[in-house]
Scaffold this motif. Structure first.
Motif, PDB file in Angstrom:
ATOM      1  N   SER A 101       0.815  -1.212   0.000  1.00 56.72           N
ATOM      2  CA  SER A 101       0.000   0.000   0.000  1.00 56.72           C
ATOM      3  C   SER A 101       0.854   1.270   0.000  1.00 56.72           C
ATOM      4  O   SER A 101       0.332   2.351  -0.244  1.00 56.72           O
ATOM      5  CB  SER A 101      -0.931  -0.003   1.205  1.00 56.72           C
ATOM      6  OG  SER A 101      -0.150  -0.017   2.386  1.00 56.72           O
ATOM      7  N   ASP A 102       2.163   1.156   0.270  1.00 59.28           N
ATOM      8  CA  ASP A 102       3.010   2.338   0.293  1.00 59.28           C
ATOM      9  C   ASP A 102       3.571   2.677  -1.094  1.00 59.28           C
ATOM     10  O   ASP A 102       4.310   3.634  -1.246  1.00 59.28           O
ATOM     11  CB  ASP A 102       4.161   2.155   1.288  1.00 59.28           C
ATOM     12  CG  ASP A 102       5.048   0.982   0.930  1.00 59.28           C
ATOM     13  OD1 ASP A 102       4.584   0.096   0.184  1.00 59.28           O
ATOM     14  OD2 ASP A 102       6.194   0.964   1.388  1.00 59.28           O
ATOM     15  N   GLN A 103       3.185   1.922  -2.110  1.00 56.97           N
ATOM     16  CA  GLN A 103       3.658   2.163  -3.473  1.00 56.97           C
ATOM     17  C   GLN A 103       2.592   2.913  -4.266  1.00 56.97           C
ATOM     18  O   GLN A 103       1.409   2.616  -4.173  1.00 56.97           O
ATOM     19  CB  GLN A 103       3.975   0.839  -4.175  1.00 56.97           C
ATOM     20  CG  GLN A 103       5.087   0.047  -3.540  1.00 56.97           C
ATOM     21  CD  GLN A 103       6.427   0.714  -3.748  1.00 56.97           C
ATOM     22  OE1 GLN A 103       6.705   1.255  -4.799  1.00 56.97           O
ATOM     23  NE2 GLN A 103       7.247   0.690  -2.715  1.00 56.97           N
ATOM     24  N   GLN A 104       3.031   3.889  -5.040  1.00 57.32           N
ATOM     25  CA  GLN A 104       2.135   4.638  -5.904  1.00 57.32           C
ATOM     26  C   GLN A 104       2.618   4.493  -7.341  1.00 57.32           C
ATOM     27  O   GLN A 104       3.813   4.580  -7.604  1.00 57.32           O
ATOM     28  CB  GLN A 104       2.117   6.119  -5.529  1.00 57.32           C
ATOM     29  CG  GLN A 104       1.619   6.398  -4.138  1.00 57.32           C
ATOM     30  CD  GLN A 104       0.151   6.103  -3.996  1.00 57.32           C
ATOM     31  OE1 GLN A 104      -0.628   6.312  -4.909  1.00 57.32           O
ATOM     32  NE2 GLN A 104      -0.221   5.578  -2.839  1.00 57.32           N
ATOM     33  N   PHE A 140       2.897   6.058 -10.954  1.00 59.29           N
ATOM     34  CA  PHE A 140       2.864   7.377 -11.566  1.00 59.29           C
ATOM     35  C   PHE A 140       3.220   7.222 -13.030  1.00 59.29           C
ATOM     36  O   PHE A 140       4.228   6.608 -13.368  1.00 59.29           O
ATOM     37  CB  PHE A 140       3.855   8.308 -10.872  1.00 59.29           C
ATOM     38  CG  PHE A 140       3.915   9.674 -11.453  1.00 59.29           C
ATOM     39  CD1 PHE A 140       2.917  10.594 -11.209  1.00 59.29           C
ATOM     40  CD2 PHE A 140       4.969  10.042 -12.266  1.00 59.29           C
ATOM     41  CE1 PHE A 140       2.963  11.864 -11.750  1.00 59.29           C
ATOM     42  CE2 PHE A 140       5.028  11.308 -12.811  1.00 59.29           C
ATOM     43  CZ  PHE A 140       4.017  12.224 -12.557  1.00 59.29           C
TER      44      PHE A 140
END
Length: 78
Positions: free
Chosen positions: A7-10, A12
Motif C-alpha cells: 500500500s506504500d507504493q504509488q 505514476f
C-alpha cells in the motif's frame, strides 16, 4: 526486495510523447511567422564555409584530420 503490491507504493505515469508534442508546438509558436528554417540552414552553411576558408597548410592538415576522424563534417571547405 520491493513489494509492488504494498500500500506504500504509488504508480505514476507521465506521457512523454504528449509532453514532447506540446513542447515542440510551443517552440514553433515562439519562433513566430517570420522564421525561415531554410534561410537559417543556408546561413549556417555559409558561416561554416567562411570559418574554414583561407586555411594555411598546417590548419588545412588539421581540418582534414578532424574530418577524417568524423569530428567535423566534410562540407564547407573553402
Amino acid at each position: 526486495m520491493i513489494d509492488r503490491n504494498g500500500s506504500d507504493q504509488q504508480i505514476f505515469e507521465f506521457d512523454l510523447a504528449d509532453h514532447e508534442a506540446t513542447r515542440r508546438t510551443e517552440v514553433v509558436a515562439a519562433l513566430g511567422d517570420t522564421w525561415d528554417p531554410l534561410a537559417v540552414m543556408e546561413s549556417e552553411d555559409e558561416a561554416h564555409r567562411l570559418l574554414y576558408s583561407g586555411l594555411d597548410a598546417e590548419q588545412q592538415a588539421t581540418y582534414d584530420m578532424l574530418v577524417a576522424a568524423g569530428v567535423l563534417p566534410a562540407s564547407g571547405r573553402g
